[in-house]
Scaffold this active site. Sequence first.
Site, mmCIF file in Angstrom:
data_model
loop_
_atom_site.group_PDB
_atom_site.id
_atom_site.type_symbol
_atom_site.label_atom_id
_atom_site.label_comp_id
_atom_site.label_asym_id
_atom_site.label_seq_id
_atom_site.Cartn_x
_atom_site.Cartn_y
_atom_site.Cartn_z
ATOM 1 C CD GLU A 49 -2.716 0.746 2.634
ATOM 2 O OE1 GLU A 49 -3.883 1.387 2.907
ATOM 3 O OE2 GLU A 49 -2.341 0.081 3.470
ATOM 4 C CG LEU A 359 23.661 -1.087 31.256
ATOM 5 C CD1 LEU A 359 22.618 -1.723 30.509
ATOM 6 C CD2 LEU A 359 24.882 -1.554 30.866
ATOM 7 C CB SER A 360 20.100 0.913 35.636
ATOM 8 O OG SER A 360 19.113 -0.004 35.209
#
Length: 706
Positions: A49, A359-360
Site C-alpha cells: 500500500e 545502563l542501570s
Amino acid sequence: MEGDTTRICKIATFNLNQWAMDFEHNKANIIESIKQAEKEGASIRFGPELEIPGYSCEDHFLEMDTTNHSWEVLAEIIEEGYTDNIICDIGIPVYHKTFLYNCKVVVYKRQIHLLRPKIQLCFEQNYRETRYFQAWTNIKRVEDFTLPKVITNITGQKKTKIGVAIVKLNDTEYAHEICQEMYEPSNPAAELYLDGAEIICNSSGSHHHLRKLNKRLQLITTSTHKSGGVYVYSNQQGCDGSRLYYDGSSMIAMNGQVIKQGSQFSIKNLEGVYAVVNLDDVRNYRREIRNKSLRDPDEPEFPRIEIDYNLCQHDFLDLTEPQGEIRIHKPMEEISLGPALWLWDYLRRSGARGYFLPLSGGLDSASVATIVGSMCHLVFSAIHDDNDEQVLEDLRNITRQDDFTPESPKDVAAQVLNCCYMGTKNSSEETLKRAKALSEDIGFKFYNVEIDDLFDVTKTLFHNLTGKEPKFEAHGGTYNEDLALQNIQARQRMVMSYLMAQLMPWVNEQNGFLLVLGSANLDEGLRGYMTKYDCSSADINPIGGINKSDLRSFIAYAKDHFEYSSLQDILEANPSAELRPIDDKTKDSTQIDEEEMGMTYDELNQFGRLRKIHKCGPVSMFKELLLIWKHLTPEEVATKVKRFFFYYSVNRHKATTLTPAYHAEDYGTDDNRFDHRQFLYNTSWDYQFKRIDKLVKHYTEKKKEV
C-alpha cells in the site's frame, strides 16, 4: 479463457522496506522488485500500500507535492520500460474530483488500466486515514479519470478508469483488497470471488504488534477456504519513519492453505515471495462448494477492465506445494527481532554513528541493551551469512569506516553501542556488576561514572538560594524532600546521557553523534512510575510499548539464544530505581518497584488492557475484575482499582512527554499518536469512586445472604 492448456501462472508479491517521503529510495525498491519478478519468471507483480510515497507520510498527504511526486515517480518507472512485459500493481495517492484516494494502479505496456481506490479506511489506534483520504463509496461503478500531464506525455493516454472493478485478462480475472478491507465484517473479497475473480491481491501497510500475525493468517486462509481462490498479500517491512514497524509477512494462499510465506522480520530492503499455481485448481475447488457459491441473479456485477494479456504463460512449471507448518514467532522472538530491526532502520537513516544507553543493571535497560545486541547479530549474519552488500555499506556509513568488516556480533556492538553506568551512593555494588557483565557478553563500550558530585552541587545551589537543605525520609526529611532528591539524581542522569551522546565520538576522535535510548517499559508509562525528564526521556525507546512480563520472558529467551549468561542475575534481581539510601547493614536497596507502586506489574498489565482495549472506566473495571480476581474480596478489588486510577490520572501529564517508542501492544500509552485522553484530571474521581463504594456494599450484602 476456456481451452485445453492447463492454466499455470507464477505470481510475485513483495515485502518492501520503504521510507516515507524518500521518493528516490522507494522508486529504486519498486524497480528492483519488478526486475526480480521478471527474472524469476513471474507474470504479475504485487506491491504494498502507498509504496511510492511510503505509508507514514501522514500530514504530508495533505500537500499537493506528495501526490505530484508520486505521479512523477510512476511516470519514470513507466518511461524506463519496467512495466512493458509484466502487469504491475503499485500503490499511490490519487486526487479525483475534490478528494484524495488511497489507490492501487494497474499498469501494463505503458498504459494505466485501472485506479482502484480504497473502500474502507483505517481510523483506529495508530491510523488516521480519514484525516487524509476519502473512502470510495461508488461500489461496482467506475468513472473516468483524467490522467496528469506527466503520464500523458509518456503514454499518450489521456484518461483511465477509477473505481472498484475486476481486471479481466485473457485467461483469468483478478481483483483487489487494500489492507483494512480484509479486516472488515463485509470485506470485498467474498463478493469479488463470487463474481468470478480467481485472484485477490491485498496491498497493506500493516504494522507489527505482539501476537498479531495469527489474526492476519486466519483472515487470509479463511477467505480462500470459504470461496476458493488465490489470495496474494503484500506488505511493507521496516521502520519508515514512525513509531511503527511494518512486519512484512507477504504470502500467497490458495483454497484455504498458505502455499508461500515471506519473512515477518527481515533486514533486507526487499524480499520477493513467489508461487506457481494452477488456476484450474480454483475452478475444481469451487465446483465442490457450488452450493455455497450461488449469486443472486439480480445482483449487479462488478465492472470489468479488460487487458489483452495472458497471465498463464507456463505449461510445465512445478507447482508450489502448500507450505505446511506456518512460521509464527513466539512473543519473545518477536521482541528480539521487531524492535532490533526498527533500531537498525532508525540508525542507518538518522545520520547517527551509534546509540548511547544509560545502563542501570536492571531488567529494563538490560532489555534495551539486549535488543541492540540482537540487532548486532542480525547485521553480522546478513553480512557474513547472506553476503548482503547493502547492510555492509550501511554499517560502514554508520561507523564512518570504509574498510570495516566485522568478525563477530561483538565487533558490531563495539562500534554502535556506548553504555554508561551512572552510580550514586544509593546504588548497590550488585547493579554495577550486572551492568559490567552484560557489557562483556554483548561487547559494547562500557563506562562507569559516579554522579554524586553533580547531586551535591545541585543541593548546595538550592541551599544557597533558599537557606534550606532537603533530606531523604530515611534521614529525617519529608516525603516531598525525599521525592525531590530522587528526581535530582534521575534528571542528572538524563543530562549526563545527552552530554556523553554528543561528545563521546569526539572524545574517541571520531565524527558524528549518538542517539540516546530510553528504557521505560509500557507498564511504567501507564502508571507514571518514572521521573519526568529523567532517563525515560531519550531520542527513541525500543521497549516503551512492551510490558514487564513480556520483557522478562524475552530476557529469559535471550539468555540462552544469544548466550548472554549475565542476564540470569538480572532476571533474579528485584526491580529497583535505587534513588533512596541503601540499607546500611545489608547494603541492598530499600526501594522495590512493586512495593513502591502499590501494585504488581502483572496487575498493571491487567489494568492497562481493561482501560484501553476493553474501554473500561473505574466502575466497569471494578465489575470486570470482580469476575477475574476471585481470590480477592470486593473491598480489596475496589482498593486496587481506586489506587490505579488515582496514580494513572495524577501522572497522566507524563504521557505527553514520553519518548517515541516502538509500538508493540494494543494498550500502549503514547499520548501523541495512540492513546488520546486528557492529561488534567480530577484525581479524586468523586462520582466514579462513590459508585464503586455502592457496588462493594451491594456485593458484600449479597454474599452474606448466600
